[in-house]
Design a protein around this motif. Structure first.
Motif, PDB file in Angstrom:
ATOM      1  N   UNK A  46       0.826  -1.209   0.000  1.00 31.08           N
ATOM      2  CA  UNK A  46       0.000   0.000   0.000  1.00 31.08           C
ATOM      3  C   UNK A  46       0.861   1.259   0.000  1.00 31.08           C
ATOM      4  N   UNK A  47       1.894   1.238   0.826  1.00 33.84           N
ATOM      5  CA  UNK A  47       2.747   2.422   0.980  1.00 33.84           C
ATOM      6  C   UNK A  47       3.517   2.728  -0.297  1.00 33.84           C
ATOM      7  N   UNK A  48       4.105   1.694  -0.889  1.00 35.27           N
ATOM      8  CA  UNK A  48       5.024   1.936  -2.002  1.00 35.27           C
ATOM      9  C   UNK A  48       4.373   1.901  -3.377  1.00 35.27           C
ATOM     10  N   UNK A  49       3.150   1.406  -3.469  1.00 35.80           N
ATOM     11  CA  UNK A  49       2.481   1.395  -4.778  1.00 35.80           C
ATOM     12  C   UNK A  49       1.618   2.631  -4.996  1.00 35.80           C
ATOM     13  N   UNK A  50       1.502   3.467  -3.976  1.00 36.01           N
ATOM     14  CA  UNK A  50       0.717   4.683  -4.122  1.00 36.01           C
ATOM     15  C   UNK A  50       1.655   5.886  -4.176  1.00 36.01           C
ATOM     16  N   UNK A  51       1.077   7.023  -4.446  1.00 37.83           N
ATOM     17  CA  UNK A  51       1.879   8.249  -4.518  1.00 37.83           C
ATOM     18  C   UNK A  51       1.991   8.930  -3.162  1.00 37.83           C
ATOM     19  N   UNK A  52       1.627   8.180  -2.104  1.00 35.47           N
ATOM     20  CA  UNK A  52       1.553   8.804  -0.782  1.00 35.47           C
ATOM     21  C   UNK A  52       2.792   8.540   0.072  1.00 35.47           C
ATOM     22  N   UNK A  53       3.876   8.116  -0.544  1.00 35.70           N
ATOM     23  CA  UNK A  53       5.081   7.825   0.236  1.00 35.70           C
ATOM     24  C   UNK A  53       5.539   9.062   1.004  1.00 35.70           C
ATOM     25  N   UNK A  54       5.418  10.220   0.382  1.00 39.27           N
ATOM     26  CA  UNK A  54       5.852  11.460   1.035  1.00 39.27           C
ATOM     27  C   UNK A  54       5.026  11.759   2.280  1.00 39.27           C
ATOM     28  N   UNK A  55       3.776  11.256   2.301  1.00 40.51           N
ATOM     29  CA  UNK A  55       2.903  11.508   3.448  1.00 40.51           C
ATOM     30  C   UNK A  55       2.989  10.392   4.486  1.00 40.51           C
ATOM     31  N   UNK A  56       4.018   9.543   4.368  1.00 39.75           N
ATOM     32  CA  UNK A  56       4.192   8.435   5.305  1.00 39.75           C
ATOM     33  C   UNK A  56       5.026   8.884   6.504  1.00 39.75           C
ATOM     34  N   UNK A  57       4.517   8.747   7.722  1.00 37.91           N
ATOM     35  CA  UNK A  57       5.289   9.130   8.904  1.00 37.91           C
ATOM     36  C   UNK A  57       6.596   8.350   8.979  1.00 37.91           C
ATOM     37  N   UNK A  58       7.669   9.022   9.357  1.00 38.72           N
ATOM     38  CA  UNK A  58       8.969   8.373   9.445  1.00 38.72           C
ATOM     39  C   UNK A  58       9.186   7.852  10.867  1.00 38.72           C
ATOM     40  N   UNK A  59       8.729   6.644  11.111  1.00 40.43           N
ATOM     41  CA  UNK A  59       8.910   6.034  12.429  1.00 40.43           C
ATOM     42  C   UNK A  59       9.883   4.868  12.301  1.00 40.43           C
ATOM     43  N   UNK A  60      10.522   4.540  13.407  1.00 38.75           N
ATOM     44  CA  UNK A  60      11.528   3.484  13.400  1.00 38.75           C
ATOM     45  C   UNK A  60      10.854   2.138  13.655  1.00 38.75           C
ATOM     46  N   UNK A  61      10.678   1.358  12.584  1.00 38.88           N
ATOM     47  CA  UNK A  61      10.069   0.037  12.704  1.00 38.88           C
ATOM     48  C   UNK A  61      11.116  -1.080  12.696  1.00 38.88           C
ATOM     49  N   UNK A  62      12.359  -0.722  12.372  1.00 37.92           N
ATOM     50  CA  UNK A  62      13.405  -1.738  12.299  1.00 37.92           C
ATOM     51  C   UNK A  62      13.634  -2.398  13.659  1.00 37.92           C
ATOM     52  N   UNK A  63      13.553  -1.579  14.712  1.00 37.50           N
ATOM     53  CA  UNK A  63      13.862  -2.110  16.042  1.00 37.50           C
ATOM     54  C   UNK A  63      12.808  -3.109  16.513  1.00 37.50           C
ATOM     55  N   UNK A  64      11.533  -2.744  16.411  1.00 40.81           N
ATOM     56  CA  UNK A  64      10.491  -3.665  16.848  1.00 40.81           C
ATOM     57  C   UNK A  64      10.486  -4.930  15.980  1.00 40.81           C
ATOM     58  N   UNK A  65      10.749  -4.748  14.665  1.00 40.90           N
ATOM     59  CA  UNK A  65      10.828  -5.916  13.788  1.00 40.90           C
ATOM     60  C   UNK A  65      11.973  -6.830  14.170  1.00 40.90           C
ATOM     61  N   UNK A  66      13.126  -6.230  14.473  1.00 42.37           N
ATOM     62  CA  UNK A  66      14.282  -7.028  14.877  1.00 42.37           C
ATOM     63  C   UNK A  66      14.040  -7.766  16.180  1.00 42.37           C
ATOM     64  N   UNK A  67      13.389  -7.107  17.126  1.00 38.96           N
ATOM     65  CA  UNK A  67      13.073  -7.750  18.407  1.00 38.96           C
ATOM     66  C   UNK A  67      12.144  -8.949  18.201  1.00 38.96           C
ATOM     67  N   UNK A  68      11.122  -8.757  17.356  1.00 39.73           N
ATOM     68  CA  UNK A  68      10.160  -9.836  17.113  1.00 39.73           C
ATOM     69  C   UNK A  68      10.821 -11.032  16.432  1.00 39.73           C
ATOM     70  N   UNK A  69      11.677 -10.770  15.463  1.00 41.50           N
ATOM     71  CA  UNK A  69      12.378 -11.854  14.765  1.00 41.50           C
ATOM     72  C   UNK A  69      13.317 -12.578  15.716  1.00 41.50           C
ATOM     73  N   UNK A  70      14.014 -11.835  16.566  1.00 39.82           N
ATOM     74  CA  UNK A  70      14.900 -12.453  17.551  1.00 39.82           C
ATOM     75  C   UNK A  70      14.115 -13.359  18.496  1.00 39.82           C
ATOM     76  N   UNK A  71      12.938 -12.910  18.907  1.00 42.86           N
ATOM     77  CA  UNK A  71      12.103 -13.714  19.795  1.00 42.86           C
ATOM     78  C   UNK A  71      11.667 -15.009  19.109  1.00 42.86           C
ATOM     79  N   UNK A  72      11.307 -14.908  17.831  1.00 38.15           N
ATOM     80  CA  UNK A  72      10.902 -16.097  17.083  1.00 38.15           C
ATOM     81  C   UNK A  72      12.051 -17.092  16.997  1.00 38.15           C
TER      82      UNK A  72
END
Length: 236
Positions: free
Chosen positions: A110-136
């Motif tokens: 949804x984010x990358x196929x639309x023209x709304x990338x510029x309106x996407x909030x810049x939040x840090x999702x790498x950390x929560x993703x890394x934590x979840x993968x480590x837990x798995x």
């Protein structure tokens, strides 16, 4: 059961456990690629994760059938039944983790196929993703070795994933309040962050099944302190 029958049951159960770990590796790869697709905007990776979800479902069905066969044929009781039920529950959680990977990839699409990338909030999702993968990864390792100490550590670390989700949610709310143009994409990213938090929850479930298999105690709804006491107590 005769000694021969017991030996055959052990062989069949070990085979199923091996297949579950293979499924776990595949599901982990799905989550890793989903996070990569979301962070890097690689539509090929995103589409691959979405397209490969059917394979996760197929693995669940195949393992459910194998588990049903071993129950019907061997009619396990007591500890043997506990083992096979634990394995069955792990399969269910792995399939649900696969669903979360698909959700993350759909958000990325949804984010990358639309023209709304510029309106996407810049939040840090790498950390929560890394934590979840480590837990798995930790939960699958605990399952492979039937290591209740490692399983207990997974249950404890799940609190970090929960805390990180709350931090991401606060960031997104701030962005959306300051700039209404980010609301649509902010909600999408909130769904993605929630999916990552759910990966952590399912990893915790797998760890709890390890403790149930080894100790025979259902610890799904006990507090962390009680869970740690159960792990530390001598095996009955």
């Amino acid at each position: 059961m005769s000694e021969h029958t017991v030996r055959q049951y052990d062989i069949e159960l070990d085979n199923i456990r091996t297949r579950v770990l293979q499924m776990g590796g595949y599901v982990e790869q799905q989550v890793v690629q989903a996070l990569e697709g979301l962070l890097e905007g690689d539509l090929n990776v995103i589409d691959r994760v979405i397209g490969n979800d059917h394979r996760v479902n197929e693995l669940e069905v195949e393992l459910d059938e194998a588990i049903a066969q071993i129950i019907a044929k061997r009619q396990p009781a007591a500890g043997d039944l506990r083992s096979i039920l634990s394995v069955s529950k792990v399969v269910t959680d792995l399939e649900r983790i696969g669903d979360e990977a698909k959700k993350i990839s759909k958000v990325a699409k949804l984010v990358y196929e639309t023209a709304a990338v510029a309106a996407t909030p810049r939040v840090q999702l790498r950390h929560i993703g890394g934590l979840a993968i480590d837990l798995l990864r930790r939960s699958l390792d605990a399952f492979a070795r039937l290591d209740i100490d490692s399983a207990g550590e997974v249950c404890k670390l799940d609190k970090e994933v929960d805390a990180e989700f709350k931090a991401v949610m606060r960031q997104l709310i701030t962005f959306m309040m300051e700039d209404p143009r980010t609301i649509s994409r902010g909600i999408d990213l909130l769904f993605a962050a929630k999916a990552m938090e759910r990966v952590g929850d399912h990893a915790k479930n797998i760890a709890e099944y390890v403790i149930f298999q080894v100790r025979g105690r259902d610890v799904r709804h006990v507090g962390l302190e009680e869970l740690q006491r159960e792990i530390a107590s001598p095996k009955a």
